[in-house]
Design a protein around this motif. Structure first.
Motif, PDB file in Angstrom:
ATOM      1  N   UNK A 352       0.843  -1.205   0.000  1.00 51.89           N
ATOM      2  CA  UNK A 352       0.000   0.000   0.000  1.00 51.89           C
ATOM      3  C   UNK A 352       0.872   1.247   0.000  1.00 51.89           C
ATOM      4  N   UNK A 353       0.443   2.272  -0.692  1.00 53.32           N
ATOM      5  CA  UNK A 353       1.202   3.524  -0.737  1.00 53.32           C
ATOM      6  C   UNK A 353       1.124   4.219   0.618  1.00 53.32           C
ATOM      7  N   UNK A 354       2.262   4.776   1.035  1.00 51.89           N
ATOM      8  CA  UNK A 354       2.286   5.458   2.322  1.00 51.89           C
ATOM      9  C   UNK A 354       1.314   6.632   2.319  1.00 51.89           C
ATOM     10  N   UNK A 355       1.418   7.477   1.264  1.00 47.67           N
ATOM     11  CA  UNK A 355       0.490   8.606   1.142  1.00 47.67           C
ATOM     12  C   UNK A 355      -0.641   8.207   0.203  1.00 47.67           C
ATOM     13  N   UNK A 356      -1.810   8.177   0.725  1.00 50.39           N
ATOM     14  CA  UNK A 356      -2.972   7.798  -0.087  1.00 50.39           C
ATOM     15  C   UNK A 356      -3.658   6.578   0.477  1.00 50.39           C
ATOM     16  N   UNK A 357      -2.879   5.507   0.724  1.00 49.90           N
ATOM     17  CA  UNK A 357      -3.457   4.269   1.250  1.00 49.90           C
ATOM     18  C   UNK A 357      -3.312   4.174   2.772  1.00 49.90           C
ATOM     19  N   UNK A 358      -2.122   4.485   3.275  1.00 47.24           N
ATOM     20  CA  UNK A 358      -1.879   4.401   4.722  1.00 47.24           C
ATOM     21  C   UNK A 358      -2.266   5.713   5.395  1.00 47.24           C
ATOM     22  N   UNK A 359      -1.752   6.814   4.875  1.00 41.98           N
ATOM     23  CA  UNK A 359      -2.046   8.152   5.398  1.00 41.98           C
ATOM     24  C   UNK A 359      -2.742   8.951   4.314  1.00 41.98           C
TER      25      UNK A 359
END
Length: 688
Positions: A352-359
């Motif tokens: 998962x992408x850190x920015x977008x999916x996680x945060x």
């Protein structure tokens, strides 16, 4: 024979539990090593002092006195009990064993009993706070892990006392209610069961204790309890120097293809230690102005999500190497460090992408950079620099910026002010009052202070009154000062905290060049944001000058007798602490001392004051981005002030004053409650 079998079983269970524990801890260390190497300045004296005050002294924990006392008891009784644990373990193999303390053993026994009992009470109180009192900051998650901790700790403490009680029966000893009051009571209650039953029950509860210890040992690295191991490490490695200072980006690095943090391994190792040190206590989120007004941002949730993402990514990377442990069933006890190739392979994983999916982007842009979260954190976590690093990636690598932020950057680049007004109008404010004398650096040969007016003081009509009042006071005090006039640029602080480091550095270099050109030695400003960045961040880029906030000099001049507040100002003032003067620079008393020196002024303290003060909502670029989610932060802060029934809300920051003024208008009380900067109140009291 019984003791021998017991020893063999104990060694087998211990060996496996310790293996799992070491495996789990070391994998987390490897996951942290995915991050970038970070600089470390020893400063051992300062670092050890920080550990002593915050880890051993519980300085931050006592911001909540009830929780602080509870944790203090848990912390120190835990270490005391560990000494007794060694003796209890040996008792399982050597019948009736005691440490060879001779007559002093009875006092050791008394200490152990009371430490165990006090820990039990602290655990019970913690359980009550979470499930009885239902403390808001502890209600965020219901996954059973917190309940397991309480059950495990209760089992640990009770099993010690019960095992010792049945040991007395096993040895046919008389219950000792003086030096073993709690286990002695148990022995007294069950004194009629006989030595055989006493022996059986001793080993039942002895094993209950040991199995709980080993279960907890394996549980700790996989839960928030990991802070028990990483908290002191994190506090020791905490970034030194001015609080909230951001790290510089080297734009001359020709190998750099991205700026900011777009992947979890782009954080430094010191930043990643924060994630595993998080105790999930909720103190940060409880004080966050964004979270408290219904925004999606929760500083604690941010840390937890990034920690889980790091763990998932770390396990995925380590699972590619059969010689590296990826989980508790790792295939080897040999733990080689990650090679550069393995570290780089982390970026190629389908995660998962850190920015977008996680945060989410909404979380990142909700932050006001007030640092209330960091000030509250008992383990020294730094949330704001991570948020800004993520913003930097959005702004400088992806070009993904909210429309209002884009407009802000463009106006700063073109006219060096947020509104895009003609930069040649920067000096017009001085023409609106005939009773002040303000010269530019080109109009005077000598000056002691450079007055940094700032964009708010130069172009905002309300803020112009603040700088005019300060100019009047400087004139009255006989201070030689000058302004840059149309040569003044924006300080760049807001651009930096919005993620545009490139624009900040450009402004920084231009400003320093101007300071050097006019031989500036002292700078004073009404803007806490400019004050903070000049004082704490510009020196890294070459600034050599003393920097003052206007309240610092006003108080100095009052003490020196240069100015004398004489006229009575009958006002009940609810004083608001600016984040960038308060939490960033630890200036709390000076503004209050100024107000108390004015005849007729009554200072009212809001419930959230000084280091706990709530942000006005303008920091981190939020001044220029519309709030579309939840309640407006400035309205919430204004309501807190209005509960005191003030005649005036006082501040020391043009941003805060604007937000609080808007708050009184939103509450339709602007006619009854004034909003004034401290310098305006001082000017009213001077006989000039």
């Amino acid at each position: 024979m019984l003791q021998l079998l017991n020893l063999l079983a104990f060694l087998a269970v211990t060996g496996y539990a310790v293996y799992l524990f070491i495996n789990l801890v070391y994998t987390r260390v490897l996951f942290i090593k995915l991050g970038k190497q970070s600089e470390f300045e020893p400063n051992l004296k300062e670092r050890i002092g920080t550990v002593l005050s915050n880890a051993l002294g519980h300085k931050k924990l006592f911001k909540d006195k009830k929780s602080g006392l509870m944790h203090l008891v848990l912390f120190y009784t835990f270490f005391i009990i560990q000494i007794g644990l060694i003796e209890l373990i040996i008792k399982g193999f050597i019948k009736g064993y005691e440490f060879p303390f001779d007559e002093a053993h009875k006092y050791f026994s008394l200490l152990q009993e009371w430490a165990t009992f006090l820990m039990l009470l602290a655990v019970a109180y913690g359980f009550y706070r979470r499930y009885g009192e239902k403390l808001k900051r502890l209600q965020w998650k219901r996954d059973g892990k917190a309940a397991f901790v309480y059950i495990a700790l209760c089992t640990l403490t009770l099993s010690i006392l019960i095992a010792l009680g049945f040991e007395a029966i096993m040895l046919n000893h008389e219950p000792n209610l003086v030096y073993a009051p709690f286990s002695g009571t148990i022995a007294l209650l069950f004194s009629g069961i006989g030595t055989t039953a006493g022996t059986v029950l001793f080993y039942v509860f002895w094993w209950t204790h040991m199995l709980t210890v080993f279960s907890f040992l394996v549980f700790v690295p996989q839960s928030k309890q990991f802070h028990e191991l990483f908290a002191m490490v994190n506090i020791f490695f905490k970034k030194q120097g001015p609080v909230g200072k951001l790290k510089k980006i080297d734009f001359e690095d020709e190998e750099a293809e991205e700026f900011g943090v777009g992947k979890i391994e782009d954080f430094t190792r010191h930043q990643l230690i924060d994630l595993y040190a998080c105790a999930e206590c909720g103190r940060c989120t409880n004080m966050c102005p964004a979270s408290g007004t219904g925004k999606t941002l929760s500083p604690m949730d941010l840390m937890v999500k990034m920690r889980n993402h790091l763990t998932d990514k770390g396990q995925a990377v380590t699972s590619r190497n059969p010689w590296m442990p990826g989980n508790i069933f790792g295939s080897s006890a040999l733990f080689p460090a990650l090679s550069p190739a393995e570290r780089e392979s982390a970026a190629a994983l389908e995660m998962p992408r850190l920015i977008g999916d996680v945060i989410t982007e909404e979380e990142l842009w909700a932050c006001t950079t007030c640092r209330n979260c960091e000030d509250q954190c008992p383990v020294g976590n730094e949330h704001v620099d991570k948020i800004i690093d993520l913003r930097r990636y959005l702004v400088m690598t992806e070009g993904n910026v909210p429309q209002e932020a884009t407009r802000y950057f463009q106006n700063i680049e073109r006219q060096s002010n947020p509104w895009g007004m003609n930069r040649k109008e920067r000096v017009k404010w001085r023409e609106e009052r005939e009773d002040i004398t303000v010269k530019t650096v080109k109009e005077t040969a000598e000056f002691e202070y450079l007055l940094w007016v700032g964009s708010m003081g130069s172009f905002d009509k309300r803020s112009q009154k603040i700088v005019q009042s300060f100019a009047k006071i400087m004139n009255a005090a006989g201070i030689e000062f000058a302004i840059l006039g149309n040569d003044e640029r924006n300080s760049g602080d807001t651009a930096r905290r919005m993620g545009n480091e490139f624009l900040f550095q450009q402004l920084c270099e231009e400003n320093i060049a101007n300071f050097q050109k006019y031989d500036v030695k002292k700078i004073v400003t009404i803007d806490p944001h400019a004050y903070n960045t000049f004082k704490n961040e510009y020196p890294e880029f070459g600034l050599e000058a003393e920097v003052y906030h206007h309240t610092e000099l006003i108080w100095q001049w009052i003490q020196e007798g240069r100015i004398k507040p004489e006229k009575e100002v009958t006002e009940a003032i609810a004083y608001h602490d600016s984040c960038y003067i308060g939490r960033y620079n630890d200036i709390y008393d000076i503004p209050r001392q100024i107000l108390k020196s004015i005849p007729g002024v009554k200072v009212l303290e809001m419930e959230r004051n000084k280091s706990d003060s709530m942000c006005c909502g303008a920091g981190g670029g939020r001044m220029w981005i519309e709030e579309t989610e939840g309640k407006r932060i400035n309205v919430e802060r204004t309501e807190q002030a209005l509960r005191l029934n003030p005649t005036t809300i006082g501040s020391n920051c043009p941003y805060c004053l604007t937000m609080l003024s808007d708050g009184t208008k939103a509450k339709e009380v602007e006619e009854q409650v004034k909003t004034l900067d401290i310098v305006e109140i001082v000017e009213r009291s001077l006989a000039i």
